[in-house]
Design a protein around this motif. Structure first.
Motif, mmCIF file in Angstrom:
data_model
loop_
_atom_site.group_PDB
_atom_site.id
_atom_site.type_symbol
_atom_site.label_atom_id
_atom_site.label_comp_id
_atom_site.label_asym_id
_atom_site.label_seq_id
_atom_site.Cartn_x
_atom_site.Cartn_y
_atom_site.Cartn_z
ATOM 1 N N ARG A 100 0.843 -1.205 0.000
ATOM 2 C CA ARG A 100 0.000 0.000 0.000
ATOM 3 C C ARG A 100 0.874 1.250 0.000
ATOM 4 O O ARG A 100 0.619 2.209 -0.739
ATOM 5 C CB ARG A 100 -0.918 -0.024 1.221
ATOM 6 C CG ARG A 100 -1.852 1.177 1.314
ATOM 7 C CD ARG A 100 -2.648 1.139 2.603
ATOM 8 N NE ARG A 100 -3.632 0.065 2.647
ATOM 9 C CZ ARG A 100 -3.503 -1.053 3.357
ATOM 10 N NH1 ARG A 100 -2.400 -1.256 4.102
ATOM 11 N NH2 ARG A 100 -4.452 -1.963 3.366
ATOM 12 N N ASP A 101 1.918 1.259 0.834
ATOM 13 C CA ASP A 101 2.815 2.408 0.908
ATOM 14 C C ASP A 101 3.533 2.627 -0.415
ATOM 15 O O ASP A 101 3.707 3.761 -0.861
ATOM 16 C CB ASP A 101 3.836 2.217 2.032
ATOM 17 C CG ASP A 101 3.248 2.504 3.398
ATOM 18 O OD1 ASP A 101 2.980 3.679 3.695
ATOM 19 O OD2 ASP A 101 3.051 1.557 4.162
ATOM 20 N N PHE A 102 3.973 1.535 -1.027
ATOM 21 C CA PHE A 102 4.693 1.661 -2.292
ATOM 22 C C PHE A 102 3.792 2.227 -3.382
ATOM 23 O O PHE A 102 4.183 3.136 -4.123
ATOM 24 C CB PHE A 102 5.251 0.312 -2.728
ATOM 25 C CG PHE A 102 5.899 0.358 -4.082
ATOM 26 C CD1 PHE A 102 7.147 0.953 -4.238
ATOM 27 C CD2 PHE A 102 5.265 -0.162 -5.200
ATOM 28 C CE1 PHE A 102 7.748 1.023 -5.499
ATOM 29 C CE2 PHE A 102 5.860 -0.098 -6.450
ATOM 30 C CZ PHE A 102 7.091 0.493 -6.600
ATOM 31 N N LEU A 103 2.572 1.694 -3.488
ATOM 32 C CA LEU A 103 1.658 2.176 -4.517
ATOM 33 C C LEU A 103 1.239 3.610 -4.256
ATOM 34 O O LEU A 103 1.040 4.399 -5.194
ATOM 35 C CB LEU A 103 0.432 1.265 -4.591
ATOM 36 C CG LEU A 103 0.706 -0.139 -5.144
ATOM 37 C CD1 LEU A 103 -0.558 -0.981 -5.097
ATOM 38 C CD2 LEU A 103 1.251 -0.071 -6.563
ATOM 39 N N ASP A 104 1.109 3.974 -2.978
ATOM 40 C CA ASP A 104 0.785 5.356 -2.635
ATOM 41 C C ASP A 104 1.902 6.288 -3.095
ATOM 42 O O ASP A 104 1.644 7.361 -3.657
ATOM 43 C CB ASP A 104 0.580 5.475 -1.126
ATOM 44 C CG ASP A 104 0.068 6.851 -0.719
ATOM 45 O OD1 ASP A 104 -1.071 7.182 -1.095
ATOM 46 O OD2 ASP A 104 0.816 7.583 -0.052
ATOM 47 N N PHE A 105 3.148 5.869 -2.874
ATOM 48 C CA PHE A 105 4.293 6.655 -3.337
ATOM 49 C C PHE A 105 4.336 6.699 -4.868
ATOM 50 O O PHE A 105 4.509 7.760 -5.474
ATOM 51 C CB PHE A 105 5.589 6.049 -2.799
ATOM 52 C CG PHE A 105 6.812 6.425 -3.582
ATOM 53 C CD1 PHE A 105 7.323 7.710 -3.513
ATOM 54 C CD2 PHE A 105 7.448 5.501 -4.402
ATOM 55 C CE1 PHE A 105 8.447 8.074 -4.252
ATOM 56 C CE2 PHE A 105 8.566 5.849 -5.131
ATOM 57 C CZ PHE A 105 9.068 7.137 -5.057
ATOM 58 N N LEU A 106 4.125 5.544 -5.483
ATOM 59 C CA LEU A 106 4.262 5.433 -6.932
ATOM 60 C C LEU A 106 3.194 6.213 -7.686
ATOM 61 O O LEU A 106 3.480 6.843 -8.711
ATOM 62 C CB LEU A 106 4.198 3.953 -7.336
ATOM 63 C CG LEU A 106 4.353 3.623 -8.818
ATOM 64 C CD1 LEU A 106 5.773 3.930 -9.279
ATOM 65 C CD2 LEU A 106 4.010 2.156 -9.081
ATOM 66 N N LEU A 107 1.956 6.201 -7.166
ATOM 67 C CA LEU A 107 0.829 6.683 -7.952
ATOM 68 C C LEU A 107 0.184 7.982 -7.465
ATOM 69 O O LEU A 107 -0.621 8.574 -8.183
ATOM 70 C CB LEU A 107 -0.256 5.595 -8.011
ATOM 71 C CG LEU A 107 0.193 4.263 -8.632
ATOM 72 C CD1 LEU A 107 -0.895 3.209 -8.448
ATOM 73 C CD2 LEU A 107 0.530 4.435 -10.100
ATOM 74 N N THR A 108 0.518 8.433 -6.247
ATOM 75 C CA THR A 108 -0.168 9.625 -5.731
ATOM 76 C C THR A 108 0.761 10.790 -5.411
ATOM 77 O O THR A 108 0.279 11.865 -5.057
ATOM 78 C CB THR A 108 -0.980 9.292 -4.461
ATOM 79 O OG1 THR A 108 -0.081 8.997 -3.378
ATOM 80 C CG2 THR A 108 -1.900 8.106 -4.684
ATOM 81 N N THR A 109 2.072 10.610 -5.501
ATOM 82 C CA THR A 109 2.990 11.711 -5.227
ATOM 83 C C THR A 109 3.499 12.296 -6.545
ATOM 84 O O THR A 109 3.268 11.747 -7.624
ATOM 85 C CB THR A 109 4.185 11.246 -4.376
ATOM 86 O OG1 THR A 109 4.980 10.326 -5.156
ATOM 87 C CG2 THR A 109 3.717 10.544 -3.114
ATOM 88 N N ASN A 110 4.231 13.400 -6.435
ATOM 89 C CA ASN A 110 4.756 14.057 -7.631
ATOM 90 C C ASN A 110 6.183 13.634 -7.936
ATOM 91 O O ASN A 110 6.925 14.367 -8.588
ATOM 92 C CB ASN A 110 4.688 15.579 -7.480
ATOM 93 C CG ASN A 110 5.555 16.069 -6.329
ATOM 94 O OD1 ASN A 110 6.141 15.270 -5.594
ATOM 95 N ND2 ASN A 110 5.645 17.373 -6.172
ATOM 96 N N TRP A 111 6.556 12.432 -7.459
ATOM 97 C CA TRP A 111 7.928 11.960 -7.686
ATOM 98 C C TRP A 111 8.243 11.856 -9.178
ATOM 99 O O TRP A 111 9.388 11.981 -9.604
ATOM 100 C CB TRP A 111 8.139 10.600 -7.027
ATOM 101 C CG TRP A 111 7.429 9.483 -7.747
ATOM 102 C CD1 TRP A 111 6.125 9.133 -7.643
ATOM 103 C CD2 TRP A 111 7.997 8.596 -8.708
ATOM 104 N NE1 TRP A 111 5.833 8.085 -8.476
ATOM 105 C CE2 TRP A 111 6.971 7.735 -9.136
ATOM 106 C CE3 TRP A 111 9.274 8.442 -9.256
ATOM 107 C CZ2 TRP A 111 7.168 6.722 -10.079
ATOM 108 C CZ3 TRP A 111 9.473 7.432 -10.199
ATOM 109 C CH2 TRP A 111 8.428 6.590 -10.599
ATOM 110 N N GLY A 112 7.192 11.648 -9.986
ATOM 111 C CA GLY A 112 7.410 11.505 -11.417
ATOM 112 C C GLY A 112 8.020 12.731 -12.061
ATOM 113 O O GLY A 112 8.612 12.643 -13.144
#
Length: 214
Positions: free
Chosen positions: A147-159
């Motif tokens: 859950r934490d990984f997907l939250d980081f991957l898909l909901t933050t502006n890291w991209g």
């Protein structure tokens, strides 16, 4: 009269309990609604193959921590996909560190962190038929949960900063892995540190009391 030593140890126990629950690693699996939420987010920017991988990764969640094995092969010279200029003296690893600096806080607040990183030297032997590899850097990253990984991957502006990563890497493999055996857990380190602090404080205050009595 309240024993000061007992109070100190209770405070220390509370501090460790807070860390233990925050560090997590034994939560509940994602619900079907959560799975669909992340799959929907992945579908906005990902191809069908990526979405399917996200669905499989999320739907098999057990709620526990996991380790991601990252295999990196660096470019001889860093190069951005959009053609932006690169400092002639910059190396691929220096460019990658820009990415790591940007995303590091997002990972740390989710209690994810490196466990160990290694740089392979050579191959001394092998068994069976396989494709030879030339990975230059291998890291093992602990994630509190899928859950934490997907939250980081898909909901933050890291991209916004991922282009630094791809400018540095020629190839990369990210392999989510279930931990089978871990001889020394990270939870042990703060536990031992707090115990040492408690013992030192007991020693200091005991000595202070004896001096006062004398």
């Amino acid at each position: 009269m309240i024993n000061p030593s007992l109070v100190r140890w209770m405070v220390i126990a509370l501090i460790y309990a807070t860390f233990y629950f925050w560090y997590g690693g034994n939560g509940n699996p994602m619900t079907p609604d959560e799975v669909e939420h992340y799959v929907s987010l992945a579908g906005k920017n990902g191809n069908s193959e990526r979405v399917q991988k996200i669905r499989e990764f999320a739907s098999t969640d057990d709620g526990k921590e996991y380790v991601a094995v990252n295999l990196n092969k660096y470019r001889e010279k860093p190069a951005y996909r959009d053609g932006r200029p690169v400092d002639p003296g910059a190396t691929s690893r220096q460019i990658e560190r820009i990415y790591q600096t940007k995303v590091g806080p997002e990972i740390l607040i989710r209690t994810s962190h490196p466990l160990i990183s290694v740089a392979p030297i050579t191959t001394l032997g092998s068994t069976g038929d396989f494709e030879p590899t030339d990975w230059e850097f291998i890291s093992f990253i602990r994630y509190r949960s899928r859950r934490d990984f997907l939250d980081f991957l898909l909901t933050t502006n890291w991209g916004d900063d991922v282009e630094h990563k791809w400018a540095a890497l020629e190839r990369n493999q990210h392999l989510p892995s279930v931990t089978q055996m871990l001889l020394v857990g990270v939870r042990l380190v703060p536990f031992l540190l707090l115990v040492c602090i408690g013992l030192i404080l007991d020693r200091i205050f005991d000595r202070a009391r004896r001096i006062q009595k004398d």
